[in-house]
Design a protein around this motif. Structure first.
Motif, PDB file in Angstrom:
ATOM      1  N   GLU A 158      -4.786   2.147  -0.193  1.00 52.66           N
ATOM      2  CA  GLU A 158      -4.420   2.361  -1.554  1.00 52.66           C
ATOM      3  C   GLU A 158      -4.338   3.771  -2.109  1.00 52.66           C
ATOM      4  O   GLU A 158      -3.523   4.432  -2.591  1.00 52.66           O
ATOM      5  CB  GLU A 158      -5.121   1.770  -2.667  1.00 52.66           C
ATOM      6  N   LYS A 159      -5.400   4.453  -1.759  1.00 54.28           N
ATOM      7  CA  LYS A 159      -5.693   6.002  -1.778  1.00 54.28           C
ATOM      8  C   LYS A 159      -4.560   6.778  -1.336  1.00 54.28           C
ATOM      9  O   LYS A 159      -3.909   7.796  -1.660  1.00 54.28           O
ATOM     10  CB  LYS A 159      -7.029   6.617  -1.749  1.00 54.28           C
ATOM     11  N   GLN A 160      -4.453   6.464   0.154  1.00 62.98           N
ATOM     12  CA  GLN A 160      -3.561   6.894   1.060  1.00 62.98           C
ATOM     13  C   GLN A 160      -2.106   6.925   0.442  1.00 62.98           C
ATOM     14  O   GLN A 160      -1.511   7.770   0.527  1.00 62.98           O
ATOM     15  CB  GLN A 160      -3.724   6.564   2.580  1.00 62.98           C
ATOM     16  N   MET A 161      -1.812   5.720   0.201  1.00 64.53           N
ATOM     17  CA  MET A 161      -0.316   5.508  -0.404  1.00 64.53           C
ATOM     18  C   MET A 161      -0.249   6.263  -1.711  1.00 64.53           C
ATOM     19  O   MET A 161       0.873   6.646  -1.896  1.00 64.53           O
ATOM     20  CB  MET A 161      -0.354   4.048  -0.521  1.00 64.53           C
ATOM     21  N   GLN A 162      -1.247   6.359  -2.499  1.00 61.78           N
ATOM     22  CA  GLN A 162      -0.967   7.051  -3.968  1.00 61.78           C
ATOM     23  C   GLN A 162      -0.860   8.711  -3.283  1.00 61.78           C
ATOM     24  O   GLN A 162      -0.105   9.185  -4.098  1.00 61.78           O
ATOM     25  CB  GLN A 162      -2.384   6.867  -4.613  1.00 61.78           C
ATOM     26  N   ALA A 163      -1.710   9.174  -2.496  1.00 60.37           N
ATOM     27  CA  ALA A 163      -1.383  10.529  -1.947  1.00 60.37           C
ATOM     28  C   ALA A 163      -0.011  10.696  -1.520  1.00 60.37           C
ATOM     29  O   ALA A 163       0.436  11.743  -1.723  1.00 60.37           O
ATOM     30  CB  ALA A 163      -2.606  11.040  -1.005  1.00 60.37           C
ATOM     31  N   GLU A 164       0.350   9.575  -0.690  1.00 60.46           N
ATOM     32  CA  GLU A 164       1.802   9.876  -0.134  1.00 60.46           C
ATOM     33  C   GLU A 164       2.584   9.993  -1.012  1.00 60.46           C
ATOM     34  O   GLU A 164       3.672  10.688  -1.048  1.00 60.46           O
ATOM     35  CB  GLU A 164       1.661   8.733   1.070  1.00 60.46           C
ATOM     36  N   ARG A 165       2.456   9.197  -2.208  1.00 57.85           N
ATOM     37  CA  ARG A 165       3.653   9.200  -3.069  1.00 57.85           C
ATOM     38  C   ARG A 165       3.522  10.362  -3.966  1.00 57.85           C
ATOM     39  O   ARG A 165       4.654  10.951  -4.351  1.00 57.85           O
ATOM     40  CB  ARG A 165       3.219   7.910  -4.268  1.00 57.85           C
ATOM     41  N   GLU A 166       2.292  10.729  -4.221  1.00 51.18           N
ATOM     42  CA  GLU A 166       2.255  12.166  -4.800  1.00 51.18           C
ATOM     43  C   GLU A 166       2.803  13.485  -4.397  1.00 51.18           C
ATOM     44  O   GLU A 166       3.548  14.281  -4.551  1.00 51.18           O
ATOM     45  CB  GLU A 166       0.938  12.517  -5.054  1.00 51.18           C
TER      46      GLU A 166
END
Length: 325
Positions: free
Chosen positions: A193-201
């Motif tokens: 989830e953190k990785q996906m959030q970072a990717e979206r940012e």
């Protein structure tokens, strides 16, 4: 002859038998009826019955009505030829990067050879389920966690191929396999989830920078086009002004040349020189008159009193210029 006809015949026969033998007749009737019922087998559609005679395989009863020999033949196995779905229990698999994931699925099979399904294996449902689990663990062990979510179709095809090869001797055809759920550990879910959030940012920042870059390019392009258009307008203006000035000068020159030609033509006519002398004398007197009005000091030529000699000098200049032309 129907079963009802047989029963009526036996009833008529029993009426002719003495009462002492009535019980025996009823017993025989029951035995005959039971035997006839045992001899007739009705097989439903999309089903197959395995018949054994004296303990050995004798044949496969197809859908419809069939007759067997009671007490010698028996129906050993009953198989449905319909497609059947088996639920594969959830199990723990370890990926190539040593992450434990919980997976389950569903497999679709169909009996295509009832004889092999009866004698090739004890329980083909259990065997297919176990083989699906082991094959799935093996395939998951070849992939990293990230690829596990992307390669579902590859895993499904691998499981179907592995089970289908083994199930040939079981008389079972594996139609397809589908993974239902892939559940990583909670810690991995949080990290994902953190990785996906970072990717979206990151994508948002890239999109914003791309927008700003495109806006700057558009602005610079607009400024460039503005400067080019302004320079082209100035150039066109200067060209137009130069062409106008050239045309004006040309018109003045042509007018001057025309006037000179007219003057020259007039001079060459009779009395032309006298007119020139008169004009020269008038201009001379006029110019000296202007000098006397504007200046306190006036310098005069030595022969100013001799106006005829002055006019003669001016006329000599005019004649010399005319001869040059």
């Amino acid at each position: 002859m129907q079963n009802g006809d047989i029963i009526r015949i036996f009833k008529k026969t029993i009426h002719n038998i003495p009462r002492n033998y009535m019980s025996v007749a009823y017993v025989l009737l029951v035995i005959v009826v039971v035997t006839l019922l045992m001899a007739v087998k009705v097989v439903p559609q999309q089903s197959a019955y395995i018949m054994e005679r004296l303990g050995r395989f004798h044949g496969v009863l197809q859908p419809g009505i069939s007759f067997i020999i009671p007490f010698f033949d028996r129906i050993a196995y009953k198989h449905s030829l319909k497609e059947k779905a088996l639920d594969i229990p959830e199990q723990i698999c370890i990926t190539k990067d040593n992450v434990q994931v919980r997976m389950d699925g569903v497999i679709f099979i169909q009996v295509i050879d009832p004889q092999k399904a009866s004698y090739g294996i004890n329980d083909y449902n259990f065997a297919v389920s176990q083989l699906a689990q082991t094959t799935m663990r093996s395939e998951i062990g070849k992939l990293d966690l990230d690829r596990t979510f992307e390669e579902r179709m590859t895993i499904n095809r691998a499981v179907v191929q592995a089970i289908d090869e083994a199930a040939i001797s079981w008389g079972v055809k594996v139609l397809r396999y589908e993974i239902k759920n892939i559940t990583p550990p909670q810690s991995v879910l949080v990290a994902m989830e953190k990785q996906m959030q970072a990717e979206r940012e990151r994508r948002a920042v890239i999109l914003q920078s791309d927008g700003e870059k495109q806006a700057a390019i558009n602005l610079a392009e607009g400024q460039k086009q503005k400067v080019v258009l302004e320079s082209e307008g100035l150039r066109a203006r200067q060209i137009n002004e130069a062409e106008g000035e050239a045309a004006a000068l040309l018109s003045v020159a042509e007018a001057t040349a025309q006037s000179i030609r007219l003057v020259a033509g007039a001079i060459n006519t009779e009395g032309g020189m006298d007119a020139v002398q008169l004009k020269v004398a008038e201009n001379l007197v006029e110019q000296f008159g202007k000098l006397a009005k504007t200046n306190n000091t006036l310098i005069l030529p030595a022969n100013f009193a001799d106006m005829g000699s002055l006019i003669a000098s001016a006329m000599s200049v005019v004649k010399s210029e005319s001869n040059k032309k």
